[in-house]
Design a protein around this motif. Structure first.
Motif, PDB file in Angstrom:
ATOM      1  N   THR A 444      28.385  24.498  -5.529  1.00 37.67           N
ATOM      2  CA  THR A 444      28.267  25.948  -5.715  1.00 37.67           C
ATOM      3  C   THR A 444      29.241  26.725  -4.845  1.00 37.67           C
ATOM      4  O   THR A 444      29.655  27.830  -5.199  1.00 37.67           O
ATOM      5  N   ALA A 445      29.618  26.158  -3.691  1.00 35.39           N
ATOM      6  CA  ALA A 445      30.526  26.862  -2.774  1.00 35.39           C
ATOM      7  C   ALA A 445      31.989  26.569  -3.041  1.00 35.39           C
ATOM      8  O   ALA A 445      32.857  27.111  -2.357  1.00 35.39           O
ATOM      9  N   SER A 446      32.272  25.710  -4.028  1.00 35.91           N
ATOM     10  CA  SER A 446      33.642  25.233  -4.218  1.00 35.91           C
ATOM     11  C   SER A 446      34.598  26.291  -4.756  1.00 35.91           C
ATOM     12  O   SER A 446      35.812  26.114  -4.663  1.00 35.91           O
ATOM     13  N   CYS A 447      34.074  27.356  -5.314  1.00 34.61           N
ATOM     14  CA  CYS A 447      34.948  28.362  -5.939  1.00 34.61           C
ATOM     15  C   CYS A 447      34.826  29.719  -5.270  1.00 34.61           C
ATOM     16  O   CYS A 447      35.060  30.750  -5.913  1.00 34.61           O
ATOM     17  N   GLY A 448      34.465  29.764  -4.011  1.00 31.36           N
ATOM     18  CA  GLY A 448      34.275  31.052  -3.351  1.00 31.36           C
ATOM     19  C   GLY A 448      34.849  31.080  -1.952  1.00 31.36           C
ATOM     20  O   GLY A 448      35.562  30.170  -1.514  1.00 31.36           O
ATOM     21  N   ILE A 449      34.487  32.130  -1.241  1.00 29.05           N
ATOM     22  CA  ILE A 449      35.053  32.353   0.089  1.00 29.05           C
ATOM     23  C   ILE A 449      34.511  31.365   1.114  1.00 29.05           C
ATOM     24  O   ILE A 449      35.091  31.191   2.184  1.00 29.05           O
ATOM     25  N   ALA A 450      33.410  30.702   0.807  1.00 24.96           N
ATOM     26  CA  ALA A 450      32.818  29.755   1.764  1.00 24.96           C
ATOM     27  C   ALA A 450      33.503  28.392   1.728  1.00 24.96           C
ATOM     28  O   ALA A 450      33.280  27.576   2.621  1.00 24.96           O
TER      29      ALA A 450
END
Length: 918
Positions: A444-450
């Motif tokens: 879930t975090a692979s495509c965001g600012i995290a």
């Protein structure tokens, strides 16, 4: 409506008196007439309110102040009626129906008024913004808002009152709270300027906590047996009802929900704590499953209703996560009512059962809540994912604790999968659930600012001092290698290979705990999980065609950590095999005795370690290896028999271990004519009392594996046979070993030998004081019969655990292990702080990974390439020189030593300059 108000007021005043007279059985006729009048008043009010709802112009019919007073009077009358409902058994159902009609008509009236009023203008009214209810704005909404506020508060009072009855007032409970939610939803957020919505949310949370506490108290004191599904559902359905309504209100008024976020987070932790406590007891497993099915989704929806809201600022969201996942955050919350509920809940089961303490339940509950946040993060906002990423360090710090470490491996929890129509509950180990949740969050975090911060966290903690944290990091990285895009995989490999080059050096080669070995282990494991192209990339980045000392060190570490040549493409694998055999054969033709007294011995003899480490995954032509290896073995054993220098003994035992391993993997090992002499010399080395055992442990494990091959030899069992006597003495030594790893290897070797040898008198190979002969439960006494029974269990694998069934003994062992690991971790961290770094190579890693390499002049890179080309030419010349003039070893060895130093210097220059051949 004035008549209805007066009748309601009179009825409320006389209701108490009438109920008292019923207890004394007086004036029964009067009571019957009174309750009929009460019903008539309620029905009349319901009809009046319903008619009022359908009136086009309310202001022309009745004053809004009169409507407000009428609503207030009727709701107060219903509240008083509910308090005495148990005493009115004959009339209770009629009064409930009439009360519901009144409540429904009031809610419909407010809903109709909402549709014709301009809430936007109301919200902009300055007087309302200042808290004044006397504003007469352009749309005259103030009277309606006053009615709404009055109705909502009265419905909340009814809902709280109905919750106190054990199911008798379910209809009123349902109607009142649903009415509150409906009116707040239709208010479109504007009601918060005149109404404290946060108090309403907190009331719902308190009701949920109270129901949980009541159920837990009841179950912990009961001893009838397992809790049934019906009993558990009856306890949790009201809790779900309160949470559902709290979620709906929080979604509309997220900023109001934030004001009571501590109560919300404590309620969420309370549910997780109860789930942990129930999971530990066999009788309560059904209840734990229902919490997973009914309450866990609602808990996550409640938290994410605030965390995902655009109206809640980022720093406020981070504050919520801090209140949940900061060390000691619960201590500051014990004055809160929900906090007290949670502390009491933790004690309930700890007092009734010894399996889990109150403190452990609270700590594990917080960890379970964090796992749930990870699992449900698929719909989380980007700034929330960033906040969760920053709390991964808290999770790792908690996993180090002894109690958590013990329970994380031994405890199983229920997890619900599927849809509402088809829900399936599966029990999984808590550690497995943690890994799955972390992988879910990684996706879930692979495509965001995290994402950038998550990758930095993973790479930074690849050197974490604690074992469990290392395993978690590697599991996530392996997951990425399997499923991530090629660009992500390549980036991870490049960064780790760059870090590997910066830490690879000679002293760390044989230390399994060194940074070089750790990162080699990580790269080897990642290569196994990735594609063939990824494995080629790893091998090419680390070794390629480079012949420097640095590449030799890296290749040895890489292969010793289990890298398989089978992972490589066919062409690259053949090139690697030729290099290994060529280097090994070239080494066997050199004079190596003079280097055994210094640290450069291991580097000079790197071909031995490389061949040994590659045998598990690669098949070689044994004709090129056998004779050379036997010759080398005799040379090493000869040095061990004569030398007394500690450094020489250390190096020789390391080389002896690798040589024995090489021969153990050769076919027809027992047919070598020299095996008799090998056995006798090994016996002289390991059984000599004149020599210290300080370094023998380095080669005992490989000796056990080597001796298993003697099962195919013809062995005489007479006492005069020196070979037989030597074998028995060596097995006596091995079977006495008390270290668990050496004991395991010795038993495996002896089992293989005993199953295949032609010897009949196997009892002669077992010493009286073998490790398995000791009974630790009986003061360490020796029992000769115990060896065979334990040995049989070892061979048949009877002692293996087939399922997780934690006992108090197992938990104590895990806690003791966790304490040792924690102490070791703290010592490492303290040592690293003294050295001025966070981890053994984190400073170098920090410089290498995040920052870009500064571009050097082109002339420097070209010069380094020329130097490397020259070194390759010189290396070929040295090989030819050795073959052409074998009678001048001293000059050749001297040149080789200087050549090796020059290789190191040029390799370092290449790594700094970023040369493609480095």
């Amino acid at each position: 409506m004035d008549l209805g108000n007066k009748a309601s007021l009179w009825s409320r005043k006389h209701l108490n008196m009438t109920a008292m007279s019923m207890e004394e059985s007086q004036e029964e006729k009067h009571s019957e007439i009174f309750f009929q009048l009460l019903l008539d008043v309620l029905n009349f009010s319901a009809a009046s309110f319903s008619a009022l709802t359908h009136t086009d112009s309310i202001q022309e019919v009745v004053s809004m102040d009169v409507v407000e007073r009428s609503f207030q009077e009727q709701l107060d009358l219903i509240k008083v009626s509910m308090e005495y409902l148990k005493k009115l058994e004959a009339r209770s159902s009629d009064i409930l129906k009439a009360s519901q009609l009144v409540i429904d008509s009031i809610i419909r009236f407010c809903s109709e008024q909402c549709q014709v009023k301009d809430w936007t203008n109301f919200a902009k009214c300055p007087e309302v913004e200042n808290g004044s209810l006397d504003c007469e704005g352009p749309t005259r909404v103030n009277p309606v808002v006053k009615i709404w506020k009055c109705v909502i508060l009265k419905l909340c009072d009814l809902g709280i009152l109905a919750s106190k009855d054990g199911g008798h007032l379910v209809s009123i409970l349902n109607t009142s709270w649903k009415g509150v939610v409906r009116l707040l939803q239709q208010g479109k957020g504007s009601l918060e300027v005149v109404l404290n919505v946060s108090n309403i949310i907190l009331e719902l949370i308190s009701l949920a906590c109270g129901s949980l506490r009541m159920a837990a108290t009841s179950w912990s004191s009961a001893s009838e047996g397992p809790i049934s599904v019906a009993v558990a559902r009856r306890a949790f359905i009201p809790v779900k009802f309160y949470l559902v309504n709290a979620v709906k209100i929080s979604s509309i008024y997220p900023t109001q929900a934030f004001h009571v976020h501590r109560g919300i987070t404590l309620c969420a932790t309370m549910i997780s704590c109860l789930r942990i406590s129930l999971s530990k007891e066999r009788n309560f497993k059904i209840a734990s499953e229902l919490i997973s099915e009914l309450l866990e989704p609602m808990t996550m929806s409640l938290l994410y209703s605030i965390l995902n809201s655009d109206e809640v600022k980022e720093e406020m969201k981070f504050e919520i996560l801090d209140s949940l996942f900061t060390a000691g955050c619960n201590d500051s919350s014990r004055d809160d009512s929900c906090g007290k509920d949670m502390m009491q809940l933790g004690k309930i089961f700890s007092e009734a059962h010894d399996s889990i303490s109150s403190a452990n339940a609270l700590l594990l509950g917080r960890i379970l809540l964090f796992i749930c946040l990870l699992r449900f993060s698929i719909n989380a906002e980007e700034n929330v994912k960033l906040g969760i990423t920053r709390k991964l360090e808290w999770l790792f710090n908690m996993l180090i604790e002894e109690e958590v470490y013990a329970f994380i491996f031994s405890m199983q929890i229920p997890l619900s999968y599927g849809t509402k129509e088809k829900m399936e509950t599966v029990w999984e180990p808590l550690f497995c659930s943690l890994l799955v949740s972390l992988k879910t969050f990684t996706v879930t975090a692979s495509c965001g600012i995290a994402w950038g911060e998550l990758i930095s966290f993973l790479l930074y903690n690849i050197f974490h001092p604690h074992l469990i944290c290392q395993e978690i990091i590697m599991d996530i990285l392996c997951f990425l290698m399997r499923y991530a895009e090629n660009s992500v995989v390549n980036d991870i490999i490049d960064k780790l290979c760059s870090c590997f080059k910066s830490v690879a050096h000679l002293p760390s080669l044989l230390d399994p705990g060194s940074a070089a070995r750790k990162i080699a282990r990580s790269l080897s494991l990642l290569a196994k999980c990735g594609t063939q192209s990824a494995a080629d990339q790893v091998y090419g980045s680390i070794i390629g065609e480079n012949r420097s000392q640095l590449s030799s060190v890296m290749l040895v570490a890489f292969l010793m950590e289990g890298f398989s040549m089978q992972l490589l493409s066919d062409s690259l694998r053949e090139i690697a095999k030729r290099r290994i055999i060529t280097d090994y054969c070239a080494f066997m033709g050199t004079s190596y005795g003079r280097y055994l007294q210094n640290d450069s011995c291991i580097l000079s003899m790197a071909p031995v370690f490389v061949l040994s480490a590659s045998l598990l995954s690669t098949q070689f032509d044994e004709s090129d290896i056998n004779k050379r290896t036997l010759k080398f073995l005799f040379a090493i054993m000869g040095i061990l028999s004569e030398s007394t220098d500690p450094k020489t003994l250390e190096n020789c035992h390391s080389l002896l271990a690798e040589t024995l391993w090489i021969l153990s993997n050769m076919k027809n090992q027992s047919t070598f004519n020299e095996m008799d002499d090998v056995i006798l010399q090994l016996h002289g080395i390991f059984m000599s009392k004149a020599r210290s055992d300080a370094w023998k442990w380095r080669s005992k494990g490989e000796l056990a594996l080597f001796m298993a091959g003697f099962s195919y030899m013809e062995i005489s069992e007479t006492e005069e046979c020196k070979k037989s006597s030597a074998l028995r003495s060596l097995y006596h030594m091995l079977l006495k070993e008390r270290h668990w790893a050496l004991a395991h290897l010795a038993l495996a070797s002896f089992g293989y030998f005993a199953a295949r040898t032609s010897c009949n008198q196997m009892w002669k190979f077992v010493p009286e004081n073998a490790a398995l002969s000791f009974d630790l439960l009986k003061e360490n006494k020796v029992n000769e019969e115990r060896f065979m029974s334990e040995f049989k269990a070892f061979l048949e694998k009877d002692a293996a655990l087939h399922e997780i069934a934690p006992t108090s003994d197992l938990l104590q062992l895990l806690q003791a292990e966790a304490m040792l690991l924690k102490e070791a971790t703290q010592k490492k961290m303290q040592a690293l702080e003294i050295m001025g770094m966070d981890c053994e190579v984190m400073e170098a890693n920090h410089q290498q990974l995040p920052s870009k390499r500064r571009k050097l002049p082109v002339e420097i890179s070209k010069g380094v390439d020329l130097l490397q080309s020259g070194m390759r030419v010189m290396g070929e010349g040295l090989t030819q020189w050795q073959k052409a003039e074998p009678d001048s070893p001293e000059l050749h060895d001297k040149f080789v030593a200087h050549f090796a130093c020059l290789q190191d210097a040029i390799a370092n220059l290449a790594s700094i300059s970023g040369s493609g051949n480095s």
